[in-house]
Each structure stands twice: as structure tokens, then as C-alpha cells.
Design a protein around this motif. Structure first.
Motif, PDB file in Angstrom:
ATOM      1  N   GLN A   9       0.839  -1.200   0.000  1.00  0.00           N
ATOM      2  CA  GLN A   9       0.000   0.000   0.000  1.00  0.00           C
ATOM      3  C   GLN A   9       0.870   1.245   0.000  1.00  0.00           C
ATOM      4  OE1 GLN A   9      -3.421   0.019   2.645  1.00  0.00           O
ATOM      5  NE2 GLN A   9      -2.965   2.121   3.217  1.00  0.00           N
ATOM      6  N   ALA A  10       0.477   2.243  -0.779  1.00  0.00           N
ATOM      7  CA  ALA A  10       1.191   3.507  -0.795  1.00  0.00           C
ATOM      8  C   ALA A  10       1.090   4.178   0.570  1.00  0.00           C
ATOM      9  CB  ALA A  10       0.635   4.424  -1.874  1.00  0.00           C
ATOM     10  N   GLN A  11       2.133   4.874   0.956  1.00  0.00           N
ATOM     11  CA  GLN A  11       2.137   5.561   2.243  1.00  0.00           C
ATOM     12  C   GLN A  11       1.049   6.622   2.296  1.00  0.00           C
ATOM     13  OE1 GLN A  11       5.532   8.037   2.947  1.00  0.00           O
ATOM     14  NE2 GLN A  11       5.366   7.901   5.178  1.00  0.00           N
ATOM     15  N   GLU A  12       0.818   7.279   1.170  1.00  0.00           N
ATOM     16  CA  GLU A  12      -0.208   8.308   1.092  1.00  0.00           C
ATOM     17  C   GLU A  12      -1.114   8.041  -0.108  1.00  0.00           C
ATOM     18  OE1 GLU A  12       1.575  12.409   2.205  1.00  0.00           O
ATOM     19  OE2 GLU A  12       3.155  11.309   1.167  1.00  0.00           O
ATOM     20  N   LYS A  13      -2.318   8.541  -0.051  1.00  0.00           N
ATOM     21  CA  LYS A  13      -3.278   8.310  -1.122  1.00  0.00           C
ATOM     22  C   LYS A  13      -3.064   9.298  -2.266  1.00  0.00           C
ATOM     23  CE  LYS A  13      -6.855   6.291   1.833  1.00  0.00           C
ATOM     24  NZ  LYS A  13      -8.265   6.387   2.298  1.00  0.00           N
ATOM     25  N   ARG A  14      -1.908   9.205  -2.884  1.00  0.00           N
ATOM     26  CA  ARG A  14      -1.609  10.012  -4.058  1.00  0.00           C
ATOM     27  C   ARG A  14      -0.612   9.259  -4.928  1.00  0.00           C
ATOM     28  NH1 ARG A  14       3.134  13.054  -2.969  1.00  0.00           N
ATOM     29  NH2 ARG A  14       3.771  12.991  -0.773  1.00  0.00           N
ATOM     30  N   THR A  15      -0.639   9.522  -6.212  1.00  0.00           N
ATOM     31  CA  THR A  15       0.156   8.745  -7.164  1.00  0.00           C
ATOM     32  C   THR A  15       1.653   8.955  -7.024  1.00  0.00           C
ATOM     33  OG1 THR A  15      -0.092  10.497  -8.818  1.00  0.00           O
ATOM     34  CG2 THR A  15      -1.697   8.689  -8.862  1.00  0.00           C
ATOM     35  N   ASN A  16       2.049  10.091  -6.440  1.00  0.00           N
ATOM     36  CA  ASN A  16       3.482  10.365  -6.294  1.00  0.00           C
ATOM     37  C   ASN A  16       3.966  10.158  -4.865  1.00  0.00           C
ATOM     38  OD1 ASN A  16       2.088  12.519  -5.234  1.00  0.00           O
ATOM     39  ND2 ASN A  16       3.521  14.074  -5.987  1.00  0.00           N
ATOM     40  N   ALA A  17       3.297   9.259  -4.139  1.00  0.00           N
ATOM     41  CA  ALA A  17       3.732   8.950  -2.773  1.00  0.00           C
ATOM     42  C   ALA A  17       5.182   8.478  -2.787  1.00  0.00           C
ATOM     43  CB  ALA A  17       2.833   7.879  -2.166  1.00  0.00           C
ATOM     44  N   GLU A  18       5.940   8.912  -1.802  1.00  0.00           N
ATOM     45  CA  GLU A  18       7.368   8.639  -1.788  1.00  0.00           C
ATOM     46  C   GLU A  18       7.728   7.289  -1.178  1.00  0.00           C
ATOM     47  OE1 GLU A  18       9.264  11.852   0.166  1.00  0.00           O
ATOM     48  OE2 GLU A  18       8.799  13.333  -1.401  1.00  0.00           O
ATOM     49  N   ALA A  19       6.785   6.658  -0.510  1.00  0.00           N
ATOM     50  CA  ALA A  19       7.098   5.397   0.160  1.00  0.00           C
ATOM     51  C   ALA A  19       5.945   4.407   0.006  1.00  0.00           C
ATOM     52  CB  ALA A  19       7.398   5.629   1.643  1.00  0.00           C
ATOM     53  N   VAL A  20       6.277   3.140   0.199  1.00  0.00           N
ATOM     54  CA  VAL A  20       5.305   2.058   0.093  1.00  0.00           C
ATOM     55  C   VAL A  20       5.391   1.203   1.351  1.00  0.00           C
ATOM     56  CG1 VAL A  20       4.646  -0.017  -1.195  1.00  0.00           C
ATOM     57  CG2 VAL A  20       5.482   1.991  -2.418  1.00  0.00           C
TER      58      VAL A  20
END
Length: 277
Positions: free
Chosen positions: A240-251
Motif C-alpha cells: 500500500q502507498a504511504q499516502e493516497k496520491r500517485t506520487n507517494a514517496e514510500a510504500v
């Protein structure tokens, strides 16, 4: 979901039945055929198209490696490139290398559990686009109260953390770990950890393991003579992406441990206590 035809090949009826039961329990709509040796499997592969082969190595008449070699070298076969998973007790590196040289797709060492088998099957069917990414998400949401309590959508945002049978909540810990898969070694930061699973955070731009991929997790706690080290095997059950955006910096990557014996479990408990202090 598309339908799939799977061929199970093993000379032991118990093992054939076990594999069929595991696949049908997760995918009851799939057609699963069986063969008791490579020669009988060869005949089935000559007359019909399959989407996946699960095959033992050591069998009379024609072994699994002989069947694999015949399949990959048979230019006329409609199954020449079918995903082929070797399911065998021959787990030494030399056998894995030999199978890879002959075109094996994946490898499972006996004894195995249902989750390990189904994860391998699912991984290949996703690659073959028989299972879509959307359907994969539904499967994960349906499975097990993954990572101990929630669904894949909420497990990492829940304030309560992971819930498991052995612990009421996964501990928030401060520490680093190493994910080892294929030729990759990925340094990660531990977010939550208990004796059954771990959630780690990895930066984007690095090689990331795939969902359902089997890997090892390396832990270190303490220093000097008091240092504790453990390498635990597991499977990726959450991403899951760290944040709900396509350019999240971490997973976030969730790994459920497999084959954890009592001694390793006790050592992991000590590591958790050390990293939590």
C-alpha cells in the motif's frame, strides 16, 4: 474473473488431492485436471490448452524435469510457454538452478502449506492476466483478515495496528530490517512487528517485491555481545502507498512469516522487546 485450466502432476495421490483441494478452495470455478506421472501429463498437454502446470519432479515413466524440457522444446505445442511450477522435495540449490535452466517458472519445496501453493498460483495467474488487478484486490480483501485484523484497505491506517491470534496488537517498533528476494537486498524501516507478521516502509525508486512473493526478512537488535540476529522467511501479503496520491514517496509492505519454529519465534519475541524499548 476468467476461467483457467490447471494441470496437477504428481505420482502420490495424497499430494495430488491436496493441491487440487487447495486450488479449488480459493478458485472453485477453475478446471483442475490431474496426472499421476509425466507421461500421462504429456498426453493431456498434447490435446488441450492449460493455463498453469503444477508438477512434481520425481515420478516414474517421465520425471517433472523431463516433462518440462519436452514442453519448452516442443515448438508445435500450444502449451510451450505455459507457466510451470515445480512442486518437489528436491530443494537444494543445484536442483533449483537445473529447473531454471530448463525454463521453470517458479519452484515450491515440499512440504508446503495451502497458502504457499495458492500464493504461487495466484501470482502466475495475475501475470497471465487471468486475474485482474481489481480482482486481486477483492481476493486480498476476502482473505483471512489479512495482517491480523482489517482488510488490505484499512490495516495500515487503523490506530489499533495489526491484530493476530498471538497478540492483541502489533507493536510499534523503531528499527530497520532487510528484505531479501531474488538478487535484491532492500533496506526498510519497520513500522509494526509481531511474531506472525511485519509491516515495513520502503522508499520508491528501489526494487520492490511483488504481492505474494516469497522472501526473507533480516532483523538485527542490540550491539556487541548482546546483538541478536534473525532471518525469517515469509510471503508478501500486503502492499500500500504511504499516502493516497500517485506520487507517494514510500510504500508499506506487509510480510506474513512462514515456517517459524519455536526457537525462531522466541528469538523474534526478544528482538521485538528490544526494538520496542
Amino acid at each position: 474473473m476468467k476461467t483457467a485450466r490447471i494441470l496437477v502432476v504428481d505420482d502420490a495421490k495424497f499430494t495430488r488431492d491436496l493441491m487440487v483441494k487447495a486450488v479449488k478452495a480459493e478458485y472453485p470455478q477453475f478446471e483442475v485436471e490431474t496426472a499421476q506421472d509425466g507421461r500421462k501429463a504429456q498426453k493431456l498437454l498434447e490435446i488441450g490448452r492449460f493455463d498453469l502446470v503444477l508438477c512434481d519432479w520425481e515420478m516414474p515413466e517421465m520425471s517433472g524435469i523431463e516433462l518440462l524440457t519436452w514442453l519448452r522444446e516442443n515448438e508445435e505445442s500450444r502449451n510451450k510457454d505455459v507457466p510451470f511450477i515445480m512442486v518437489t522435495s528436491l530443494g537444494d540449490k543445484e536442483y533449483v538452478v537445473e529447473a531454471a535452466q530448463h525454463g521453470v517458472t517458479d519452484y515450491i519445496t515440499k512440504p508446503f502449506n495451502n497458502d504457499q501453493l495458492v500464493n504461487k498460483v495466484t501470482k502466475q495467474l495475475v501475470k497471465s492476466e487471468i486475474i485482474s488487478r481489481e480482482e486481486l484486490a477483492e481476493i486480498m480483501n476476502r482473505r483471512t483478515r489479512v495482517m491480523g485484523g482489517g482488510t488490505t484497505a484499512n490495516v495500515l491506517t487503523s490506530k489499533q495496528g495489526m491484530q493476530t491470534a498471538s497478540m492483541q496488537a502489533g507493536r510499534r517498533v523503531r528499527g530497520k530490517a532487510m528484505l531479501m528476494f531474488g538478487e535484491n537486498k532492500l533496506p526498510v524501516v519497520i513500522r509494526e512487528l509481531n511474531t506472525q507478521e511485519v509491516v515495513v516502509m520502503a522508499k520508491r525508486g528501489q526494487a520492490i517485491p511483488e504481492l505474494f512473493e516469497e522472501l526473507s526478512v533480516g532483523f538485527i537488535a542490540g550491539q556487541g555481545e548482546q546483538q541478536m540476529r534473525l532471518t525469517a522467511n515469509g510471503s508478501v501479503v500486503l502492499m500500500q502507498a504511504q499516502e493516497k496520491r500517485t506520487n507517494a514517496e514510500a510504500v508499506y509492505v506487509g510480510v506474513r512469516f512462514t515456517d517459524m519454529d519455536q526457537k525462531s519465534g522466541q528469538l523474534l519475541s526478544k528482538i521485538i522487546a528490544r526494538l520496542s524499548s
